[in-house]
Scaffold this motif. Structure first.
Motif, mmCIF file in Angstrom:
data_model
loop_
_atom_site.group_PDB
_atom_site.id
_atom_site.type_symbol
_atom_site.label_atom_id
_atom_site.label_comp_id
_atom_site.label_asym_id
_atom_site.label_seq_id
_atom_site.Cartn_x
_atom_site.Cartn_y
_atom_site.Cartn_z
ATOM 1 N N ARG A 349 0.833 -1.199 0.000
ATOM 2 C CA ARG A 349 0.000 0.000 0.000
ATOM 3 C C ARG A 349 0.873 1.256 0.000
ATOM 4 O O ARG A 349 0.608 2.214 -0.729
ATOM 5 N N ARG A 352 2.300 1.945 -3.340
ATOM 6 C CA ARG A 352 1.296 2.577 -4.199
ATOM 7 C C ARG A 352 1.114 4.043 -3.827
ATOM 8 O O ARG A 352 1.040 4.907 -4.697
ATOM 9 N N TYR A 353 1.048 4.327 -2.544
ATOM 10 C CA TYR A 353 0.919 5.713 -2.107
ATOM 11 C C TYR A 353 2.103 6.552 -2.590
ATOM 12 O O TYR A 353 1.952 7.707 -2.987
ATOM 13 N N TRP A 355 4.231 6.128 -5.196
ATOM 14 C CA TRP A 355 4.344 6.380 -6.637
ATOM 15 C C TRP A 355 3.064 6.929 -7.248
ATOM 16 O O TRP A 355 3.101 7.529 -8.326
ATOM 17 N N LEU A 356 1.928 6.718 -6.570
ATOM 18 C CA LEU A 356 0.671 7.244 -7.104
ATOM 19 C C LEU A 356 0.112 8.290 -6.137
ATOM 20 O O LEU A 356 0.611 9.401 -6.098
#
Length: 470
Positions: A349, A352-353, A355-356
């Motif tokens: 998670r 993901r946080y 890079w996004l």
């Protein structure tokens, strides 16, 4: 042609400073209350004569909760404009706007080291660094990330230069910059891995490249100088805490924030009330929008606000600062052992946080943020796909630096500001693709070097560039 591209580079630096000054003046963040966090409190104590201290986890006293460089800069602004006054914060933020120009110059220099004398590739990287919204917005925050991004960029520039020149003085400069980076944010000292690759990569620069032993000496010199520069702060920590503390004492505390039983992988709490603030606080103009984002950020609060009981705070107050961090680290590990699969899920998670989008941060829900953040990632990936194999090899130090920083935050804790130091590197990735159809070193423009000679650093000399050194 060299003169023209040098002036274009200088224009990009001026554009970067102007964009950040406009951001600071339009958004009016210096008028927002409670915007200085730990750096401001430490700076206020420094100015008041209480030393490098803070109230942290239940007690006041000398601290290693933050690295020393940025609070000292904030304290300098307080000395000029008053403690936590709008005037001092405006001085600080405008100073950070100028720092944005230095960051852009560093990106120009780093891009030229990667792609050679290819004006479109170099200038494209500089343009992204000058105008990328999150880098511009960072100037309006009392936050260490912009300074960290600048130091990481220039550390890689210095290390690459040392590797290609073989000069001891370049390795010494790289070591000093690495130490400043570590004393600004010790996590960013992971760029040392990329710096070592940059030094050793110089061995493949050509038949005149320094020999194996010389590169070994350069690497050792860089690391020794960095260690010597950091040593006084380490000694100070040992005196203050009675034990070895590697710059900051808070690794265990940060790990607990990112991995305790109620954590979403960040230091923030997910509250439904945040949405109400975002929906109901909108007003006319960018300054009102900015105040709404700040209000939502304050509403989100920290994990500490809900995860620590009064008894927890009394327990922590009785321990030394390093021991408080260890107590929380052990607590986080115990909670993770009860749910063995939770930690891998949190790591994914956080990745993901990183890079996004960080879903726990109200500011990253802004459409401006998401479009610009996603756009930079898309441009960087496109640039990597278009770049030649030789250019990608030269990007290896940047890849390693970004990868190490990303991996560390994926395993511990993440926040949107942690991504800022790698955004200048991504600007270089994006620009690198434009050099695809040009043979390496085919033109002589020396964009970044010429910028230094045009007035931004080297000064104007009757409107002409200085002669290039032999």
């Amino acid at each position: 042609m060299a003169s023209r591209n040098g002036h274009l580079g200088a224009a990009l630096i001026l554009l970067a400073v102007a964009a950040r000054c406009a951001c600071v003046l339009v958004l009016q963040s210096h008028l927002v209350s409670r915007s200085t966090y730990e750096h401001g409190e430490i700076a206020a104590n420094l100015v008041a004569g209480r030393g490098f201290s803070i109230r942290f986890l239940g007690t006041d006293g000398p601290t290693s909760q933050q690295a020393p460089v940025y609070p000292a800069i904030v304290a300098a602004a307080y000395l000029i404009g008053g403690i936590e006054s709008p005037r001092s914060l405006l001085i600080l933020e405008l100073g950070q706007a100028v720092l944005g120009g230095l960051l852009t110059l560093g990106v120009l220099a780093l891009a030229r080291q990667v792609v050679g004398d290819h004006p479109p590739a170099v200038l494209a990287a500089g343009l992204i660094a000058a105008l990328h919204p999150t880098l511009v917005y960072a100037a309006s925050h009392v936050q260490v990330a912009l300074l960290g991004a600048t130091l990481v960029t220039w550390s890689l520039v210095a290390a690459t230069r040392a590797g290609s020149s073989g000069r001891a003085r370049d390795a010494v400069l790289a070591g000093i910059l690495l130490a400043l980076t570590a004393l600004t944010d010790p996590i960013l000292s992971l760029c040392a891995g990329g710096m070592l690759v940059a030094i050793w990569g110089g061995r493949r620069a050509g038949p005149t490249a320094p020999a194996f032993g010389r590169h070994l000496g350069l690497s050792a010199s860089m690391l020794l100088v960095a260690a010597l520069c950091v040593a006084p702060w380490i000694i100070r920590n040992a005196i203050v805490h009675g034990e070895f503390v590697a710059i900051k004492s808070t690794f265990g505390y940060a790990f607990w924030q990112g991995n305790c039983s109620i954590s979403e992988g960040t230091d923030k709490v997910v509250r439904a009330s945040v949405e109400k603030v975002l929906e109901g606080g909108a007003g006319a103009g960018l300054a009102a929008w900015n105040r709404t984002l700040w209000a939502a950020r304050h509403e989100a609060g920290y994990i500490d606000d809900v995860a620590l009981t009064a008894e927890d705070r009394r327990l922590l107050a009785r321990a030394s600062e390093p021991e408080r961090s260890r107590i929380l680290f052990r607590r986080a590990l115990a909670e993770l052992r009860e749910q063995p699969w939770r930690y891998p899920g949190l790591c994914l998670r956080r990745l993901r946080y990183f890079w996004l989008f960080d879903e726990t941060n109200p500011k990253t829900r802004s459409l401006i943020y998401r479009v610009s953040h996603g756009g930079l990632l898309a441009l960087a990936l496109l640039g990597l796909c278009m770049a030649t194999a030789d250019v990608r090899r030269r990007l290896a130090p940047l890849f390693l630096t970004a990868g190490l920083i990303s991996a560390f935050h994926a395993m511990t804790i993440v926040s949107a500001r942690f991504h800022l130091p790698i955004e200048p590197l991504m600007a270089v990735w994006a620009g690198a693709g434009l050099a695809r159809r040009m043979p390496f070193g085919s033109m002589s423009t020396a964009t970044a070097d010429d910028v230094v000679r045009v007035g931004i650093v080297g000064g104007l000399q009757r409107g002409r560039l200085l002669d290039r050194p032999a």
